[in-house]
Design a protein around this motif. Structure first.
Motif, mmCIF file in Angstrom:
data_model
loop_
_atom_site.group_PDB
_atom_site.id
_atom_site.type_symbol
_atom_site.label_atom_id
_atom_site.label_comp_id
_atom_site.label_asym_id
_atom_site.label_seq_id
_atom_site.Cartn_x
_atom_site.Cartn_y
_atom_site.Cartn_z
ATOM 1 N N THR A 24 0.829 -1.196 0.000
ATOM 2 C CA THR A 24 0.000 0.000 0.000
ATOM 3 C C THR A 24 0.867 1.252 0.000
ATOM 4 N N GLU A 25 1.942 1.247 0.786
ATOM 5 C CA GLU A 25 2.854 2.395 0.810
ATOM 6 C C GLU A 25 3.495 2.600 -0.555
ATOM 7 N N ASP A 26 3.927 1.511 -1.202
ATOM 8 C CA ASP A 26 4.525 1.610 -2.527
ATOM 9 C C ASP A 26 3.524 2.164 -3.531
ATOM 10 N N SER A 27 2.293 1.687 -3.448
ATOM 11 C CA SER A 27 1.255 2.165 -4.349
ATOM 12 C C SER A 27 0.972 3.648 -4.125
ATOM 13 N N ALA A 28 0.920 4.056 -2.882
ATOM 14 C CA ALA A 28 0.670 5.470 -2.577
ATOM 15 C C ALA A 28 1.816 6.341 -3.079
ATOM 16 N N GLU A 29 3.033 5.852 -2.936
ATOM 17 C CA GLU A 29 4.193 6.609 -3.417
ATOM 18 C C GLU A 29 4.144 6.748 -4.943
ATOM 19 N N ALA A 30 3.804 5.676 -5.635
ATOM 20 C CA ALA A 30 3.695 5.723 -7.093
ATOM 21 C C ALA A 30 2.600 6.682 -7.522
#
Length: 83
Positions: A24-30
């Motif tokens: 989820t953090e990676d997706s939010a960063e992207a």
């Protein structure tokens, strides 16, 4: 035996939640990076549009000034623009 199975299941659930959270953090960063890139592109396009509009306004103002000068001084617009 049930307690061991329960602890194992709880541990597996905790690990999957931790992995989900990282994804989820990676997706939010992207998503944030994409939004920043879109914003930059939109700002550049707006700047180009404003620049073109400014050039059009300046050209029209020059033309209007030449018309007024030609009328006041009794000369052609070409002569007024040459001044």
């Amino acid at each position: 035996m049930r307690k061991i199975a329960l602890v194992a299941a709880a541990s597996a659930a905790a690990l999957s939640l931790a992995a989900c959270s990282e994804a989820t953090e990676d997706s939010a960063e992207a998503t944030m990076e994409n939004a920043a890139a879109d914003t930059e592109a939109n700002m550049e396009a707006a700047g180009d549009s404003m620049e073109a509009t400014g050039e059009e306004v300046a050209a029209e103002a020059d033309e209007a000034a030449a018309e007024v000068e030609a009328e006041v001084e009794g000369e052609t617009e070409a002569e007024a623009q040459a001044d």
